[in-house]
Write a protein that holds these residues in place. Structure first.
Motif, PDB file in Angstrom:
ATOM      1  N   ARG A 102       0.824  -1.204   0.000  1.00 52.23           N
ATOM      2  CA  ARG A 102       0.000   0.000   0.000  1.00 52.23           C
ATOM      3  C   ARG A 102       0.861   1.258   0.000  1.00 52.23           C
ATOM      4  O   ARG A 102       1.859   1.348   0.699  1.00 52.23           O
ATOM      5  N   CYS A 103       0.443   2.216  -0.833  1.00 52.23           N
ATOM      6  CA  CYS A 103       1.092   3.524  -0.949  1.00 52.23           C
ATOM      7  C   CYS A 103       2.470   3.452  -1.593  1.00 52.23           C
ATOM      8  O   CYS A 103       3.311   4.328  -1.401  1.00 52.23           O
ATOM      9  N   ASP A 115       3.858   6.765  -2.441  1.00 56.52           N
ATOM     10  CA  ASP A 115       2.786   7.558  -3.029  1.00 56.52           C
ATOM     11  C   ASP A 115       2.624   8.870  -2.262  1.00 56.52           C
ATOM     12  O   ASP A 115       2.636   8.897  -1.030  1.00 56.52           O
ATOM     13  N   SER A 117      -0.084  10.864  -2.449  1.00 61.47           N
ATOM     14  CA  SER A 117      -1.489  11.250  -2.316  1.00 61.47           C
ATOM     15  C   SER A 117      -1.783  11.654  -0.873  1.00 61.47           C
ATOM     16  O   SER A 117      -1.075  11.280   0.071  1.00 61.47           O
ATOM     17  N   VAL A 118      -2.834  12.433  -0.699  1.00 62.25           N
ATOM     18  CA  VAL A 118      -3.186  12.939   0.628  1.00 62.25           C
ATOM     19  C   VAL A 118      -3.454  11.794   1.591  1.00 62.25           C
ATOM     20  O   VAL A 118      -3.026  11.814   2.748  1.00 62.25           O
ATOM     21  N   GLN A 119      -4.139  10.777   1.109  1.00 64.82           N
ATOM     22  CA  GLN A 119      -4.483   9.664   1.983  1.00 64.82           C
ATOM     23  C   GLN A 119      -3.242   8.954   2.487  1.00 64.82           C
ATOM     24  O   GLN A 119      -3.151   8.593   3.659  1.00 64.82           O
ATOM     25  N   CYS A 120      -2.266   8.782   1.593  1.00 61.05           N
ATOM     26  CA  CYS A 120      -1.044   8.107   2.006  1.00 61.05           C
ATOM     27  C   CYS A 120      -0.194   8.994   2.912  1.00 61.05           C
ATOM     28  O   CYS A 120       0.463   8.504   3.839  1.00 61.05           O
ATOM     29  N   ARG A 121      -0.194  10.310   2.676  1.00 63.57           N
ATOM     30  CA  ARG A 121       0.585  11.205   3.532  1.00 63.57           C
ATOM     31  C   ARG A 121       0.032  11.248   4.948  1.00 63.57           C
ATOM     32  O   ARG A 121       0.774  11.493   5.909  1.00 63.57           O
ATOM     33  N   ASN A 122      -1.257  10.995   5.099  1.00 59.38           N
ATOM     34  CA  ASN A 122      -1.870  11.043   6.426  1.00 59.38           C
ATOM     35  C   ASN A 122      -1.690   9.760   7.217  1.00 59.38           C
ATOM     36  O   ASN A 122      -2.088   9.694   8.383  1.00 59.38           O
ATOM     37  N   GLU A 123      -1.132   8.749   6.596  1.00 54.74           N
ATOM     38  CA  GLU A 123      -0.942   7.487   7.312  1.00 54.74           C
ATOM     39  C   GLU A 123       0.349   7.566   8.119  1.00 54.74           C
ATOM     40  O   GLU A 123       1.446   7.377   7.623  1.00 54.74           O
ATOM     41  N   SER A 124       0.205   7.844   9.376  1.00 58.41           N
ATOM     42  CA  SER A 124       1.371   7.999  10.248  1.00 58.41           C
ATOM     43  C   SER A 124       2.053   6.673  10.537  1.00 58.41           C
ATOM     44  O   SER A 124       3.203   6.631  10.959  1.00 58.41           O
ATOM     45  N   SER A 126       2.966   4.509   8.432  1.00 59.28           N
ATOM     46  CA  SER A 126       3.951   4.145   7.419  1.00 59.28           C
ATOM     47  C   SER A 126       5.331   4.634   7.818  1.00 59.28           C
ATOM     48  O   SER A 126       5.507   5.735   8.341  1.00 59.28           O
TER      49      SER A 126
END
Length: 583
Positions: A102-103, A115, A117-124, A126
């Protein structure tokens, strides 16, 4: 001499042990079942008895723990698909697509990056930052020469062959090894790879294609993932038949309507265009005593005129131009023609199980036809025409029942039910052919027939053998509407549409009553004042001597006010039943 033999005897066990320890392709691709296919069975493929360079390409078992850490951020999954079933002699194509954790994605340079994308940047959770490289192959530029990275064994396939030069080598950062029927094929690629093979010499039936994927490295290459997929090779023509009929309610129950044409569309599965130069015929038997129907068109139709159960049969025959055997020169006289006998080649038959459910049992015969032309006395070569015949069969049981064949809207009439009517009421007279419907539905949509606004359905009671119905529908607001009416029974569904313009601006009765309760006293008071003023100033006349007439708007207003005092009936329901014969 004796000392030399002694040394040889001492070294022999080690040499034998080393020979046994060396891995071959068939040892690494261990999921593939053993095959006795000879070398060269698939064109341009190599036998899996060749040695495998385990130093550069580590071979891990399925349970090896190193699979858990071979890729940053998770595991890579390979999806192996094919366009089988494939008719023997055609090509079957395989596609391998890598799915990253993912991402993660491949960028335009062929590097794997995180990635942004906003959704991936918000996944802390990772461990990677947006835009960070997962694997950066661009740094290999310093190690590349003439478009091929890593001179020497690092730029070789597992069997030692060098990577082929490629103008887009920066995106070729994975090594794919395909294996089937005791042979293998190697190539380099990006996040996907496509490979086609000819099936002329492949054993009929279900086969297995196995793929191992390695990530390129500087000194050695790391396993990434492996996967396998089944494919089917058959001597039957793979195809499916699409059966459709106007007003058929369920396209999957094999129940159709009497006295209405049924359309049959045959779609041959031939992605490699193997049959593009063939002569194909379709032999139909509809099972109703109408006889056989042979056509070169994959589209046909048939009309069943009686009810019952029927067996539908189709035979497809393809005459495929094929290779010919060498023809022996003849020295016959010009007036003598000696035909060469027809040769029947060995036939193959197989049960292609689970091949998308559209392969039935079939016996295919391969025929080689040769003809000669009148020749002179000198040796010549006969003119030869060679054809391979392939067949396909289809059988289905269908049921023919009585149904609604056609329907139409005869007329639309505005109806005045009572003086208190606030909705616009319309009667739709509908007629149909065939069986009497069991249900009648009306869908009212906007003027573009795109947005449904209301739907009314009701059961139709069969009181006569004639299909003639009156549907009463109400409209609470003016405007232009798209009216769709459907009549249905267990097997059929007929539709008809029309446009309706509702005029006027009906006033909602509840709103009028509320206004009357609040201003009723003022209306009475205004009437009394008007009478008093008229008596007091009855001598007064306007300067122009004219008489003022109430406007049309005033008449409409008092007419609506009068209607409030009339008892209202129950006409707010979308479906009205005011009289017998009206639904």
């Amino acid at each position: 001499m004796s000392r030399t033999w002694a040394v040889a005897v001492l070294l022999l066990p080690g040499l034998l042990l080393g020979a046994q320890a060396a891995k071959r392709f068939r040892d690494v691709m261990h999921h593939q079942r053993t095959s006795s296919a000879p070398s060269g069975w698939i064109q341009d493929w190599s036998p899996d008895s060749n040695s495998w360079d385990e130093k550069r390409y580590p071979a891990w078992g399925d349970e090896d723990s190193r699979w858990n850490n071979c890729w940053k951020g998770g595991k890579v999954v390979a999806l192996v698909t094919s366009d089988s079933p494939a008719l023997v002699g055609s090509n079957v194509t395989f596609a391998v697509n890598l799915q990253y954790p993912r991402c993660q994605k491949e960028d335009e340079n062929g590097d794997i990056v995180y990635d942004q994308s906003v959704q991936c940047r918000n996944e802390s959770s990772s461990s990677l930052s947006a835009g960070e490289f997962v694997y950066n192959w661009t740094q290999w530029l310093d190690y590349c020469d003439s478009g091929n990275c890593f001179n020497g064994s690092a730029s070789n396939f597992p069997d030692g062959r060098p990577f082929p030069p490629h103008h887009d080598w920066r995106r070729k950062n994975f090594i794919y090894v395909f294996h089937t029927l005791g042979q293998y094929f190697q190539l380099i690629g990006g996040s996907s790879a496509i490979l086609s093979i000819n099936t002329t010499n492949i054993t009929l039936g279900t086969q297995l294609m196995e793929v191992s994927v390695y990530r390129r490295g500087r000194g050695h290459h790391t396993p990434v993932t492996k996967a396998s997929g089944a494919y089917v090779v058959t001597d039957e023509i793979p195809f499916f038949v699409n059966i459709s009929q106007k007003n058929d309610r369920n396209t999957t129950d094999q129940i159709f309507i009497k006295d209405s044409p049924i359309s049959f569309a045959v779609k041959i599965h031939d992605p490699s265009h193997y049959l593009s130069t063939s002569v194909i015929s379709y032999d139909w038997s509809f099972g109703d005593g109408s006889g056989a129907f042979v056509s070169n068109n994959p589209l046909t139709s048939h009309n069943y005129t009686r009810e019952g159960n029927f067996s539908l049969n189709l035979t497809i025959k393809a005459a495929i131009p094929g290779p010919c055997r060498p023809v022996i020169p003849t020295t016959k006289s010009p007036t003598t023609t000696l035909p060469i006998p027809t040769t029947i080649l060995p036939t193959n038959s197989t049960n292609a199980t689970d091949a998308d459910d559209f392969l039935d049992t079939v016996n295919a015969t391969t025929e080689l036809f040769t003809t000669t032309v009148a020749t002179t006395a000198i040796p010549t070569t006969a003119a030869v025409e060679c054809v391979i015949h392939r067949y396909g069969y289809y059988t289905s049981k269908i049921t023919i029942v009585e149904g609604i064949v056609e329907m139409s809207i005869l007329q639309m009439t505005s109806v005045q039910v009572s003086a208190a009517q606030v909705d616009a009421i319309f009667d739709f007279v509908v007629t149909c052919q065939g069986s009497i419907p069991k249900n009648a539905c009306t869908i009212i949509s906007d003027s573009a027939c795109m947005v449904p606004q209301d739907m009314v359905c009701d059961t139709v009671e069969a009181t006569t053998d004639e299909c003639l119905l009156t549907l009463r529908r109400s409209f609470s607001e003016p405007g232009t509407y798209c009216v769709n009416i459907s009549l249905s029974d267990d097997a059929s569904l007929a539709l008809a549409s029309t446009m309706l313009a509702v005029q006027g601006a009906p006033v909602n009765a509840r709103t009028v009553e509320g206004v009357l309760l609040s201003v009723g006293f003022l209306v009475v008071l205004a009437a009394v004042i008007t009478v008093l003023l008229y008596k007091r100033y009855k001598q007064y006349k306007p300067i122009d001597g004219g008489e003022e007439k109430p406007s049309d708007g005033g008449r409409v207003y008092f007419s609506n006010m009068k209607a409030v005092f009339v008892l209202r009936n129950n006409e707010k329901r979308p479906l009205l039943k005011g009289k017998a014969g009206v639904v």
